[in-house]
Design an enzyme around this catalytic site. Sequence first.
Site, short mmCIF file in Angstrom:
data_model
loop_
_atom_site.label_atom_id
_atom_site.label_comp_id
_atom_site.label_asym_id
_atom_site.label_seq_id
_atom_site.Cartn_x
_atom_site.Cartn_y
_atom_site.Cartn_z
N LYS A 192 -1.78 -2.05 -2.42
CA LYS A 192 -1.25 -3.37 -2.80
C LYS A 192 -1.78 -3.79 -4.17
CE LYS A 192 0.83 -7.28 -2.33
NZ LYS A 192 2.25 -7.19 -2.76
N GLU B 213 9.65 3.00 -3.52
CA GLU B 213 8.33 2.68 -2.95
C GLU B 213 8.30 2.82 -1.44
OE1 GLU B 213 5.88 -0.68 -5.39
OE2 GLU B 213 7.74 -1.35 -4.49
N CYS C 84 -9.69 0.12 -2.10
CA CYS C 84 -10.90 -0.09 -1.30
C CYS C 84 -11.16 -1.57 -1.05
CB CYS C 84 -12.11 0.47 -2.03
SG CYS C 84 -11.95 2.17 -2.49
N ARG D 80 -4.25 -3.62 1.92
CA ARG D 80 -4.46 -3.11 0.57
C ARG D 80 -4.30 -1.60 0.50
NH1 ARG D 80 -7.48 -6.74 -2.51
NH2 ARG D 80 -8.39 -5.02 -3.65
N TRP E 255 -10.44 4.10 -0.17
CA TRP E 255 -9.26 4.78 -0.70
C TRP E 255 -9.82 5.92 -1.53
CZ3 TRP E 255 -3.87 3.83 -0.82
CH2 TRP E 255 -3.16 4.47 -1.83
N ASN F 161 -16.71 -0.40 -4.44
CA ASN F 161 -15.36 -0.23 -4.99
C ASN F 161 -15.52 0.10 -6.48
OD1 ASN F 161 -14.41 -1.10 -2.56
ND2 ASN F 161 -13.68 -3.09 -3.29
N GLY F 162 -14.60 0.89 -7.00
CA GLY F 162 -14.69 1.23 -8.42
C GLY F 162 -15.06 2.70 -8.57
N GLU G 31 13.98 -2.87 -10.87
CA GLU G 31 13.22 -3.36 -9.73
C GLU G 31 13.86 -2.88 -8.42
OE1 GLU G 31 10.47 -4.49 -8.93
OE2 GLU G 31 10.86 -5.34 -6.95
N HIS H 295 25.91 8.26 -22.04
CA HIS H 295 25.09 9.05 -22.97
C HIS H 295 24.22 10.07 -22.23
CE1 HIS H 295 26.41 6.63 -26.30
NE2 HIS H 295 25.98 5.52 -25.72
N LYS I 108 11.85 -0.59 -5.75
CA LYS I 108 11.64 -1.03 -4.37
C LYS I 108 12.09 0.06 -3.40
CE LYS I 108 9.99 -4.08 -4.18
NZ LYS I 108 9.46 -5.16 -4.93
C1 G6P Z 1 0.48 -1.91 -7.54
C2 G6P Z 1 1.46 -2.22 -6.42
C3 G6P Z 1 2.76 -2.73 -7.00
C4 G6P Z 1 2.50 -3.92 -7.91
C5 G6P Z 1 1.51 -3.56 -9.01
C6 G6P Z 1 1.07 -4.77 -9.82
O1 G6P Z 1 0.89 -0.79 -8.24
O2 G6P Z 1 1.70 -1.07 -5.62
O3 G6P Z 1 3.63 -3.12 -5.94
O4 G6P Z 1 3.71 -4.34 -8.47
O5 G6P Z 1 0.33 -3.02 -8.43
O6 G6P Z 1 0.33 -5.63 -9.01
P1 G6P Z 1 -0.04 -7.11 -9.41
O7 G6P Z 1 -0.95 -7.59 -8.31
O8 G6P Z 1 -0.75 -7.04 -10.73
O9 G6P Z 1 1.22 -7.90 -9.51
#
Ligand code: G6P
Length: 608
Positions: A603, A489, A2, A27, A73, A99-100, A482, A505, A486
């Site tokens: 985000k 995602e 949000c 976001r 959101w 928000n929250g 990672e 294993h 990626k």
């Molecule tokens: C969310 C995003 C991720 C990100 C994570 C941590 O889950 O979708 O892409 O890695 O938050 O975010 P930060 O701002 O703490 O690095």
Amino acid sequence: MCGIVGYVGAKPAAPILVDGLARLEYRGYDSAGVAVLGPSEIRLHRDAVRVRELEASLPKRFAGKTGIGHTRWATHGVPSQRNAHPQLSADGRVAVVHNGIIDNASQLRAELAADGVELTSDTDTEVLAHLIARAHTSDTTTLEQAVLATLDRIEGTYGLAVLDRAHPDRIVVARNGSPIILGIGDREMHVASDTAALVRYTKQVVHLDDGELATLKADGYQTFTRDARTTKTAVTVDWDTSDYGSDGHAHFMHKEIAEQPDSVRRVLKGRLDERFHTVRLGGLEMDARELREFRRVKILGCGSAYYAGQAGAQFIEEVARIPADAEPASEFRYRNPVIEKDTLYVAVSQSGETYDTLVAVQELKRKGGRVIGLVNAVGSSIARECDGGVYLHAGPEVAVASTKALTNMLVGFALLGLHLGRIRDVSPADGRRLITALQALPEQIERILADEDHLAAVAKDLAQAPSLFFVGRTRGFPVAREGAQKLKEISYRHAEAYQTSELKHGPLALVGPELPTVAIVPDDELLERNLGALQEITARSGPLVVVTHDGVDLGVVPAHVIAVPKSEPELDPLLLTIPLQLLAYHAALTLGHDVDKPRNLAKSVTVE
Ligand code: G6P
């Protein structure tokens, strides 16, 4: 997640609010809305639409010089017009964006309903609007008093902004767990939950702390808590509106990948001490003697930041010889961890607002732990909560999938590890070796990025597979994790990361012609072991993509080979990660997905 915006000044509020909301789109959200104070009423426009559509459908008569806006959101209630914010009180007097999460919302809803209030949404936010309107118990009740009285009844987290028809000269905002940032303009005030919405109008911002409120009027602001007025110092944001543009790139993610040589130069700037072969990190606020006391390092972050933390822990342990490990902050905060006084805790975050990481830091501090931050967003909640830290200087990152911020996290950990190492047993010669390698990174990244056409072709191939493995050993394992993350995602392909050593294993059972493996094979002391695994995969007809260094004789013929420039072994993971970003990007493009705003993800996750 949000987003909140607000404006009070001499200009029409709606265009400014809509512009702010557009800047928060990155976001992630599912509905949007604005409310302005007209001459005698609050005008409201909201729906489960994109900001662009909201703007196009704004009513003709929507004038007002004070207003608030929101991108939602969904948490309580589906995305719909009636659940979108702002939420209005039953008498139309008060509008709230929030928000929250209000934890006791259902109890408060029941109380309001029993009192004859007709609830018109499924949201927790709606109760705030009703309660604030009803807290005006006399003609002399101020909006500030009504908000404070309401917050006394609330359990949960909030960043909120309130409009009151009876007080058209102001917005009242409050923060508890969800960011609220004031923007100081010229005879106008702005507010937002993210500086992205402010930088077009002002560079002077004030971050509210938890438990703080503020009244914003055209001629200034006043912050306060339940008990007293507070005094704040404004900070200058050095991010620019142009940083939030896509700069001719098809997507923000592509722009941010391309920016990495420059963003790595920025995080290194002024920090390498070539005379003494060490690193200067003034923001740590701890001298060598204090830093030598730590016998352990514990890194906390979420998502990609956690994977960066895993790589960082390996670097620190290997270089500084201090036992180090990483844990998801989202787990750490729930397991009542033992906090040790000789452990250096490191919180890592791009946004500096990830709620799980923030709460982990607060828990650490409650228990007397020393915690530093590796944070990108200057002045963000996590940065302010930590005892000191290293800013990452990646610049604003808009695409949900982290690229340049992640790379700068890896550089940040290298700086920290080298610093911790040089005040212990790392020799000047070893210091010089790593500093030279750090300085070479930007140009090496440029070389990897120049291979984009090849990487796009590999990605096209990989995008056909419904499921993939990513494997790496020790330093290569966070790289594999990672890379898999990626791809998941943004391409929505199933990708799983394993330690190469663990293949035999269990996971090997799945390897066959249908399941490609992306193998991270650096030219280091474990090369022979990794080559053995390639044989095992090939023997089972598993298609292979090998990410390796120039000149390595793989002993098999993979479907694709991606070679990156060699760094020092401790820094190889950083360069091995870069091609995986472009693989994910082009796989998502091939599959026609929204690269910058993948489904179900935000985000920055600023709620529970
Ligand atoms: C969310 C995003 C991720 C990100 C994570 C941590 O889950 O979708 O892409 O890695 O938050 O975010 P930060 O701002 O703490 O690095």
